[in-house]
Design a protein around this motif. Structure first.
Motif, PDB file in Angstrom:
ATOM      1  N   ILE A   6      -0.879  -8.861   3.373  1.00 10.19           N
ATOM      2  CA  ILE A   6      -0.952  -7.969   2.211  1.00 10.19           C
ATOM      3  C   ILE A   6      -0.887  -6.502   2.621  1.00 10.19           C
ATOM      4  O   ILE A   6      -0.389  -5.650   1.876  1.00 10.19           O
ATOM      5  CB  ILE A   6      -2.241  -8.260   1.400  1.00 10.19           C
ATOM      6  N   THR A   7      -1.357  -6.189   3.833  1.00 13.77           N
ATOM      7  CA  THR A   7      -1.323  -4.788   4.273  1.00 13.77           C
ATOM      8  C   THR A   7       0.092  -4.319   4.568  1.00 13.77           C
ATOM      9  O   THR A   7       0.341  -3.112   4.643  1.00 13.77           O
ATOM     10  CB  THR A   7      -2.193  -4.605   5.540  1.00 13.77           C
ATOM     11  N   LEU A   9       2.673  -5.041   2.622  1.00 15.30           N
ATOM     12  CA  LEU A   9       3.408  -4.899   1.370  1.00 15.30           C
ATOM     13  C   LEU A   9       3.482  -3.426   0.977  1.00 15.30           C
ATOM     14  O   LEU A   9       2.636  -2.621   1.366  1.00 15.30           O
ATOM     15  CB  LEU A   9       2.718  -5.695   0.260  1.00 15.30           C
ATOM     16  N   THR A  11       3.117  -0.232  -1.533  1.00 20.39           N
ATOM     17  CA  THR A  11       2.052   0.145  -2.466  1.00 20.39           C
ATOM     18  C   THR A  11       2.319  -0.440  -3.844  1.00 20.39           C
ATOM     19  O   THR A  11       1.401  -0.925  -4.519  1.00 20.39           O
ATOM     20  CB  THR A  11       1.941   1.670  -2.564  1.00 20.39           C
ATOM     21  N   ARG A  14       1.497  -4.164  -3.791  1.00 25.85           N
ATOM     22  CA  ARG A  14       0.041  -4.357  -3.745  1.00 25.85           C
ATOM     23  C   ARG A  14      -0.581  -4.134  -5.119  1.00 25.85           C
ATOM     24  O   ARG A  14      -1.442  -4.886  -5.555  1.00 25.85           O
ATOM     25  CB  ARG A  14      -0.588  -3.400  -2.725  1.00 25.85           C
ATOM     26  N   ASP A  15      -0.148  -3.067  -5.808  1.00 26.84           N
ATOM     27  CA  ASP A  15      -0.706  -2.762  -7.127  1.00 26.84           C
ATOM     28  C   ASP A  15      -0.406  -3.883  -8.121  1.00 26.84           C
ATOM     29  O   ASP A  15      -1.281  -4.287  -8.903  1.00 26.84           O
ATOM     30  CB  ASP A  15      -0.134  -1.442  -7.650  1.00 26.84           C
ATOM     31  N   GLN A  18      -2.485  -7.011  -7.252  1.00 28.97           N
ATOM     32  CA  GLN A  18      -3.884  -6.848  -7.647  1.00 28.97           C
ATOM     33  C   GLN A  18      -4.050  -6.998  -9.147  1.00 28.97           C
ATOM     34  O   GLN A  18      -4.989  -7.636  -9.610  1.00 28.97           O
ATOM     35  CB  GLN A  18      -4.401  -5.479  -7.196  1.00 28.97           C
ATOM     36  N   MET A  85      -9.154  -6.890  -1.077  1.00 33.02           N
ATOM     37  CA  MET A  85      -8.773  -6.048  -2.211  1.00 33.02           C
ATOM     38  C   MET A  85      -9.793  -6.043  -3.342  1.00 33.02           C
ATOM     39  O   MET A  85      -9.742  -5.188  -4.219  1.00 33.02           O
ATOM     40  CB  MET A  85      -7.419  -6.526  -2.772  1.00 33.02           C
TER      41      MET A  85
END
Length: 354
Positions: A6-7, A9, A11, A14-15, A18, A85
């Motif tokens: 996931i790190t 990906l 931004t 990720r948003d 989430q 997260m």
């Protein structure tokens, strides 16, 4: 799992990931691109969002139960969300006060453990579980007190100050033998477990070395029996709120629910699962197939150890529910309840009964 973590990906990805997970955990339904575009949190067109969702699905973070049903997190996606997260929602002051008050007012330890299991169920909407490992405490005193009408009260006192009472049926003519039986048992209890004391006393009685009459010997035997039978019958796992697992969403997958309820009936296996959380420094989270027992039912377990007055782990408590549990709320709730129960046990001299 193949693909980036996931790190790695973007931004944007990720948003979106989430938002999908948080929406799914709140409503229990797959999340579509139109929903994400409409809430205004993501400044992208539905088409752009769909492209990112497809990418996240190809990487194993999301899944689409049906072609046009939107996406939901996979177990691997949930694990990544929970570990890196999730924004924890600490219990409110009112909830903290409720937990402290309910545990403090529960009375004897057995009642406190049952109340704790029920409280977890109420607060989380899942099934609450408390595991009490068998433990033989050292004993210090035993008394038999007449209640009249052919009954006596057996009082057992542990070295830690814990007191338990049981009612014993006796022959009305044995009332005069209660004190002799009490003194005899107490003289052989100090520093021993019930099993150790019982073995020594029965050997003395059998060998005729006890200096007790027949009535007192019979009271000793039956006094020991009522405690031994009670200890053997006491469950090591307390489950409350299993009915919470049968909600509207669960009715669409009744086989999963039946599998889960069947698993809960196997208390020894559930206790073994909770046992694995005993050595954890923090609350442990088992998601879906990460644990063998509840893998087929697609359920998650959140568990935390609780301690006695000396800081020793004496049991584990937690909740079980669908994988769409509100982890951000439930995890700190379980952690707080474990700490509150630990403080309560310390305040009452850590009186756990095996």
């Amino acid at each position: 799992m193949s693909g980036p973590t996931i790190t790695e990906l973007t931004t944007r990805a990720r948003d979106i990931f989430q938002r999908v997970v948080e929406e799914y955990l709140e409503n229990g339904l797959p999340v579509g691109s139109k929903t994400l575009a409409a809430d205004g949190a993501i400044n992208l067109s539905p088409a752009s969002i769909r492209s990112v969702l497809a990418e996240l699905e190809s990487q194993g973070f999301l899944a689409a139960p049906h072609t046009s049903a939107g996406r939901m997190p996979t177990e691997a996606g949930l694990r990544i969300f929970v570990d890196g997260m999730m924004r924890v929602a600490e219990p409110s002051r009112e909830e903290q006060a409720q937990i402290e008050a309910r545990i403090a007012e529960s009375g004897p330890v057995e009642q406190a453990l049952q109340a704790t299991s029920a409280l977890l169920s109420e607060l989380t909407g899942a099934a609450g579980m408390v595991m009490v490992p068998p433990r033989e405490q050292r004993l210090s005193q035993f008394s038999l007190v007449s209640l009249g009408q052919g009954r006596a009260l057996a009082v057992l006192v542990g070295e830690d100050g814990g007191v338990e009472n049981r009612v014993l049926d006796i022959d009305p003519g044995d009332t005069g033998s209660l004190e002799a039986a009490s003194n005899y048992i107490t003289s052989r209890l100090t520093g021993r477990t019930l099993a150790e004391a019982a073995q020594a006393m029965r050997a003395e009685i059998k060998a005729g070395k006890s200096q007790l009459d027949a009535a007192s010997s019979d009271l000793v035997e039956r006094g020991l029996a009522v405690w031994s039978e009670d200890a053997n019958a006491r469950p090591v796992l307390i489950v409350r709120g299993a009915s919470n697992l049968i909600d509207e969403a669960a009715l669409d997958d009744i086989e999963r629910v039946r599998s889960l309820l069947d698993d809960l009936e196997d208390k020894q296996s559930v206790a073994s699962l909770l046992e694995s959380a005993r050595e954890a420094d923090a609350t442990r989270i088992f998601i879906g197939s990460e644990n063998r027992l509840f893998g087929l039912s697609g359920s998650s377990v959140i568990a935390s150890p609780y301690r006695d007055m000396e800081g020793r782990v004496v049991g584990v408590l937690g909740v079980i529910g669908p994988t769409r549990l509100n982890y951000a709320r439930v995890v700190p709730m379980v952690d707080l309840t474990a700490r509150s129960l630990s403080r309560s046990l310390s305040a009452s001299s850590g009186k756990l009964i095996a």
